[in-house]
Design an enzyme around this catalytic site. Structure first.
Site, PDB file in Angstrom:
ATOM      1  N   THR A 118       4.026   3.194 -12.727  1.00 28.21           N
ATOM      2  CA  THR A 118       4.514   3.058 -11.346  1.00 28.21           C
ATOM      3  C   THR A 118       5.994   2.681 -11.385  1.00 28.21           C
ATOM      4  O   THR A 118       6.566   2.466 -12.453  1.00 28.21           O
ATOM      5  CB  THR A 118       3.779   1.918 -10.596  1.00 28.21           C
ATOM      6  OG1 THR A 118       4.149   0.677 -11.183  1.00 28.21           O
ATOM      7  CG2 THR A 118       2.276   2.073 -10.598  1.00 28.21           C
ATOM      8  N   ALA A 135       0.806  -1.232   0.000  1.00 31.02           N
ATOM      9  CA  ALA A 135       0.000   0.000   0.000  1.00 31.02           C
ATOM     10  C   ALA A 135       0.833   1.273   0.000  1.00 31.02           C
ATOM     11  O   ALA A 135       0.293   2.360  -0.180  1.00 31.02           O
ATOM     12  CB  ALA A 135      -0.923   0.005   1.229  1.00 31.02           C
ATOM     13  N   ALA A 136       2.152   1.148   0.179  1.00 30.79           N
ATOM     14  CA  ALA A 136       2.946   2.359   0.396  1.00 30.79           C
ATOM     15  C   ALA A 136       3.112   3.203  -0.853  1.00 30.79           C
ATOM     16  O   ALA A 136       3.363   4.408  -0.766  1.00 30.79           O
ATOM     17  CB  ALA A 136       4.319   1.980   0.950  1.00 30.79           C
ATOM     18  N   ASP A 166       6.549  -7.972   5.621  1.00 31.24           N
ATOM     19  CA  ASP A 166       6.890  -8.610   4.356  1.00 31.24           C
ATOM     20  C   ASP A 166       5.870  -9.724   4.135  1.00 31.24           C
ATOM     21  O   ASP A 166       5.808 -10.674   4.921  1.00 31.24           O
ATOM     22  CB  ASP A 166       8.311  -9.187   4.452  1.00 31.24           C
ATOM     23  CG  ASP A 166       8.780  -9.777   3.141  1.00 31.24           C
ATOM     24  OD1 ASP A 166       7.915 -10.122   2.296  1.00 31.24           O
ATOM     25  OD2 ASP A 166       9.995  -9.904   2.954  1.00 31.24           O
ATOM     26  N   VAL A 167       5.090  -9.629   3.071  1.00 30.93           N
ATOM     27  CA  VAL A 167       4.023 -10.624   2.883  1.00 30.93           C
ATOM     28  C   VAL A 167       4.570 -12.030   2.632  1.00 30.93           C
ATOM     29  O   VAL A 167       3.825 -13.000   2.683  1.00 30.93           O
ATOM     30  CB  VAL A 167       3.041 -10.228   1.746  1.00 30.93           C
ATOM     31  CG1 VAL A 167       2.307  -8.942   2.060  1.00 30.93           C
ATOM     32  CG2 VAL A 167       3.750 -10.133   0.401  1.00 30.93           C
ATOM     33  N   TYR A 207       6.682 -13.816 -14.324  1.00 28.07           N
ATOM     34  CA  TYR A 207       5.718 -12.830 -13.805  1.00 28.07           C
ATOM     35  C   TYR A 207       4.319 -13.166 -14.341  1.00 28.07           C
ATOM     36  O   TYR A 207       3.335 -13.210 -13.595  1.00 28.07           O
ATOM     37  CB  TYR A 207       6.148 -11.432 -14.252  1.00 28.07           C
ATOM     38  CG  TYR A 207       5.207 -10.313 -13.855  1.00 28.07           C
ATOM     39  CD1 TYR A 207       5.218  -9.788 -12.566  1.00 28.07           C
ATOM     40  CD2 TYR A 207       4.303  -9.774 -14.771  1.00 28.07           C
ATOM     41  CE1 TYR A 207       4.365  -8.752 -12.203  1.00 28.07           C
ATOM     42  CE2 TYR A 207       3.446  -8.749 -14.428  1.00 28.07           C
ATOM     43  CZ  TYR A 207       3.486  -8.239 -13.137  1.00 28.07           C
ATOM     44  OH  TYR A 207       2.634  -7.225 -12.786  1.00 28.07           O
ATOM     45  N   ASP A 220       2.963  -2.984   4.160  1.00 24.57           N
ATOM     46  CA  ASP A 220       4.048  -2.860   3.177  1.00 24.57           C
ATOM     47  C   ASP A 220       5.371  -3.217   3.826  1.00 24.57           C
ATOM     48  O   ASP A 220       5.560  -3.023   5.027  1.00 24.57           O
ATOM     49  CB  ASP A 220       4.117  -1.437   2.608  1.00 24.57           C
ATOM     50  CG  ASP A 220       4.711  -1.411   1.208  1.00 24.57           C
ATOM     51  OD1 ASP A 220       3.959  -1.168   0.235  1.00 24.57           O
ATOM     52  OD2 ASP A 220       5.938  -1.652   1.071  1.00 24.57           O
TER      53      ASP A 220
HETATM   54  N1  LIG Z   1       2.599  -1.323 -12.862  1.00 27.01           N
HETATM   55  C1  LIG Z   1       1.995  -2.099 -13.763  1.00 27.01           C
HETATM   56  O1  LIG Z   1       2.145  -1.891 -15.002  1.00 27.01           O
HETATM   57  C2  LIG Z   1       1.100  -3.213 -13.320  1.00 27.01           C
HETATM   58  C3  LIG Z   1       1.141  -3.717 -12.032  1.00 27.01           C
HETATM   59  N2  LIG Z   1       0.319  -4.761 -11.692  1.00 27.01           N
HETATM   60  C4  LIG Z   1       0.360  -5.359 -10.354  1.00 27.01           C
HETATM   61  O2  LIG Z   1      -0.108  -4.399  -9.396  1.00 27.01           O
HETATM   62  C5  LIG Z   1       0.525  -4.618  -8.121  1.00 27.01           C
HETATM   63  C6  LIG Z   1       1.180  -3.286  -7.648  1.00 27.01           C
HETATM   64  O3  LIG Z   1       2.127  -2.900  -8.614  1.00 27.01           O
HETATM   65  P1  LIG Z   1       2.770  -1.431  -8.683  1.00 27.01           P
HETATM   66  O4  LIG Z   1       1.990  -0.491  -7.889  1.00 27.01           O
HETATM   67  O5  LIG Z   1       3.012  -1.154 -10.112  1.00 27.01           O
HETATM   68  O6  LIG Z   1       4.162  -1.720  -7.995  1.00 27.01           O
HETATM   69  P2  LIG Z   1       5.135  -0.749  -7.152  1.00 27.01           P
HETATM   70  O7  LIG Z   1       6.478  -1.389  -7.266  1.00 27.01           O
HETATM   71  O8  LIG Z   1       4.963   0.656  -7.597  1.00 27.01           O
HETATM   72  O9  LIG Z   1       4.574  -0.890  -5.656  1.00 27.01           O
HETATM   73  C7  LIG Z   1       4.567  -2.140  -5.033  1.00 27.01           C
HETATM   74  C8  LIG Z   1       4.422  -1.976  -3.535  1.00 27.01           C
HETATM   75  O10 LIG Z   1       4.411  -3.287  -2.963  1.00 27.01           O
HETATM   76  C9  LIG Z   1       5.344  -3.340  -1.895  1.00 27.01           C
HETATM   77  N3  LIG Z   1       5.883  -4.689  -1.760  1.00 27.01           N
HETATM   78  C10 LIG Z   1       6.692  -5.351  -2.644  1.00 27.01           C
HETATM   79  N4  LIG Z   1       7.044  -6.547  -2.130  1.00 27.01           N
HETATM   80  C11 LIG Z   1       6.438  -6.654  -0.915  1.00 27.01           C
HETATM   81  C12 LIG Z   1       6.432  -7.645   0.094  1.00 27.01           C
HETATM   82  N5  LIG Z   1       7.140  -8.778  -0.021  1.00 27.01           N
HETATM   83  N6  LIG Z   1       5.687  -7.432   1.219  1.00 27.01           N
HETATM   84  C13 LIG Z   1       4.983  -6.271   1.365  1.00 27.01           C
HETATM   85  N7  LIG Z   1       4.976  -5.290   0.442  1.00 27.01           N
HETATM   86  C14 LIG Z   1       5.688  -5.467  -0.685  1.00 27.01           C
HETATM   87  C15 LIG Z   1       6.435  -2.328  -2.284  1.00 27.01           C
HETATM   88  O11 LIG Z   1       7.200  -1.902  -1.152  1.00 27.01           O
HETATM   89  C16 LIG Z   1       5.600  -1.226  -2.903  1.00 27.01           C
HETATM   90  O12 LIG Z   1       5.147  -0.314  -1.935  1.00 27.01           O
HETATM   91  C17 LIG Z   1       1.547  -5.740  -8.356  1.00 27.01           C
HETATM   92  O13 LIG Z   1       0.986  -6.965  -7.925  1.00 27.01           O
HETATM   93  C18 LIG Z   1       1.748  -5.731  -9.866  1.00 27.01           C
HETATM   94  O14 LIG Z   1       2.183  -6.979 -10.341  1.00 27.01           O
HETATM   95  C19 LIG Z   1      -0.585  -5.301 -12.572  1.00 27.01           C
HETATM   96  C20 LIG Z   1      -0.680  -4.823 -13.840  1.00 27.01           C
HETATM   97  C21 LIG Z   1       0.175  -3.742 -14.337  1.00 27.01           C
HETATM   98  C1  LIG Z   2      -0.551  -5.908 -21.578  1.00 24.57           C
HETATM   99  C2  LIG Z   2      -0.333  -6.463 -20.200  1.00 24.57           C
HETATM  100  C3  LIG Z   2       0.550  -5.626 -19.399  1.00 24.57           C
HETATM  101  C4  LIG Z   2       0.643  -6.079 -17.963  1.00 24.57           C
HETATM  102  C5  LIG Z   2       2.010  -5.851 -17.518  1.00 24.57           C
HETATM  103  C6  LIG Z   2       2.217  -5.825 -16.053  1.00 24.57           C
HETATM  104  O1  LIG Z   2       1.503  -6.386 -15.240  1.00 24.57           O
HETATM  105  C7  LIG Z   2       3.348  -5.079 -15.620  1.00 24.57           C
HETATM  106  C8  LIG Z   2       4.351  -4.778 -16.496  1.00 24.57           C
HETATM  107  C9  LIG Z   2       5.451  -3.943 -16.108  1.00 24.57           C
HETATM  108  C10 LIG Z   2       6.560  -3.796 -16.856  1.00 24.57           C
HETATM  109  C11 LIG Z   2       6.807  -4.573 -18.111  1.00 24.57           C
HETATM  110  C12 LIG Z   2       8.294  -4.739 -18.436  1.00 24.57           C
HETATM  111  C13 LIG Z   2       8.947  -3.990 -19.257  1.00 24.57           C
HETATM  112  C14 LIG Z   2       8.277  -2.824 -19.840  1.00 24.57           C
HETATM  113  C15 LIG Z   2       9.113  -2.235 -20.939  1.00 24.57           C
HETATM  114  C16 LIG Z   2       9.246  -0.938 -21.080  1.00 24.57           C
HETATM  115  C17 LIG Z   2       8.693   0.017 -20.140  1.00 24.57           C
HETATM  116  C18 LIG Z   2       9.304   1.373 -20.396  1.00 24.57           C
HETATM  117  C19 LIG Z   2       9.383   2.049 -19.069  1.00 24.57           C
HETATM  118  C20 LIG Z   2       9.760   3.485 -19.188  1.00 24.57           C
HETATM  119  O2  LIG Z   2      10.180   3.926 -20.278  1.00 24.57           O
HETATM  120  O3  LIG Z   2       9.670   4.179 -18.165  1.00 24.57           O
END
Ligand SMILES: NC(=O)C1=CN([C@@H]2O[C@H](COP(=O)(O)OP(=O)(O)OC[C@H]3O[C@@H](n4cnc5c(N)ncnc54)[C@H](O)[C@@H]3O)[C@@H](O)[C@H]2O)C=CC1
Ligand SMILES: CCCCCC(=O)/C=C/C=C\C/C=C\C/C=C\CCCC(=O)O
Length: 247
Positions: free
Chosen positions: A178, A13-14, A64-65, A141, A36
């Protein structure tokens, strides 16, 4: 407000998507427990949210989850503080094709144990109030997320068949702006040569904001007709995925 008096738990959530979901839940009247592993970012966000929403509506737990034991203690503390759990957002995740075992461990194994723990607190059979547990969405992933999708659907069916009164859904966003997204290219390991292609694909389909993901989460959290659903979210498209059914 749609979620007045309800208690939500958000992992990861952080920052990023978890932070945006936390904020939209608070804006809609819920009390939120933030979990988090990043204690500095978590405490700093807690300070901001306490000022905005009041210290009786937010709680931060450094955890840590990956540690089921610590997650169990965190749930206990949340139940003691807020008197129960209504919404569980299983959001914490990483993208790391180099440490691929860790990716499976956090994205899939920990998400499953988090879901089971949430169920213990939420199931009507244990005196809980029922509720929902949406889960979110590089080969490993991707495998971790596909595993989670199967788990979500089966848990929803199990909950329905067992009378738990808990809805379980998956929110599947495409690329979201993100830290996980921007650091993605450096974590692709043996697939680093595919980073440019991924970046071009991201540019083509567009990149979501965390606010857009939070809006879709709220839709899943408040629509009581949804159970076992996967809500696909792209910048120009939002739709429930239809799976083949044997029934
Ligand atoms: N950013 C993207 O393009 C996408 C992200 N997701 C999913 O959404 C979720 C959140 O992703 P984002 O916000 O982009 O990531 P982020 O990296 O910006 O934030 C993730 C957060 O989870 C915390 N975290 C990581 N490992 C942990 C652990 N072991 N225990 C507790 N907290 C932990 C981190 O400290 C951070 O605050 C993830 O499950 C990711 O796979 C899904 C689709 C697209
Ligand atoms: C279409 C499904 C997408 C879902 C992907 C997902 O869950 C998270 C993906 C995160 C990153 C993918 C890995 C590499 C991305 C490659 C380029 C990103 C460029 C980043 C930047 O220029 O800042």
């Amino acid at each position: 407000m749609a979620l007045n008096g309800q208690v939500a738990v958000v992992t990861g959530a952080a920052m990023g998507i978890g932070r945006a979901i936390t904020e939209i839940l608070l804006q809609n009247g819920a009390k939120v427990a933030l979990i988090d592993v990043d204690e500095i970012a978590g405490r700093s966000l807690l300070e901001i949210l306490e000022k905005q929403f009041g210290s009786d509506r937010v709680l931060f737990l450094s955890c840590d989850v990956e540690s089921e034991e610590k997650l169990k203690v965190a749930f206990q503390k949340i139940a003691e503080t807020f008197g129960g759990v209504d919404i569980f957002c299983n959001n914490a995740g990483i993208l790391n094709e180099i440490q691929w075992q860790k990716t499976i461990s956090i994205n899939l194994v920990s998400a499953i144990s988090g879901n089971y723990l949430a169920l213990e607190h939420m199931s009507r059979q244990n005196g809980g109030r029922g509720g929902i547990g949406p889960l979110p969405s590089c080969p490993v992933y991707t495998a971790s997320k596909h595993g989670l999708l199967g788990f979500t659907r089966a848990m929803a069916a199990a909950s329905r068949a067992s009378g738990y009164g808990v809805r379980v859904n998956a929110l599947c966003p495409s690329f979201v702006q993100t830290e996980l997204f921007s650091s993605g290219p450096s974590r692709l390991g043996q697939f680093a040569h595919l980073a440019d292609e991924a970046a071009q694909f991201a540019e083509k389909i567009g990149i979501l904001t965390v606010g857009e993901v939070a809006e879709a989460f709220l839709e899943l959290a408040t629509d009581e007709t949804k159970n076992g659903e996967a809500l696909l979210l792209l910048p120009k498209r939002k739709q429930y995925v239809t799976f083949p059914s044997f029934l």
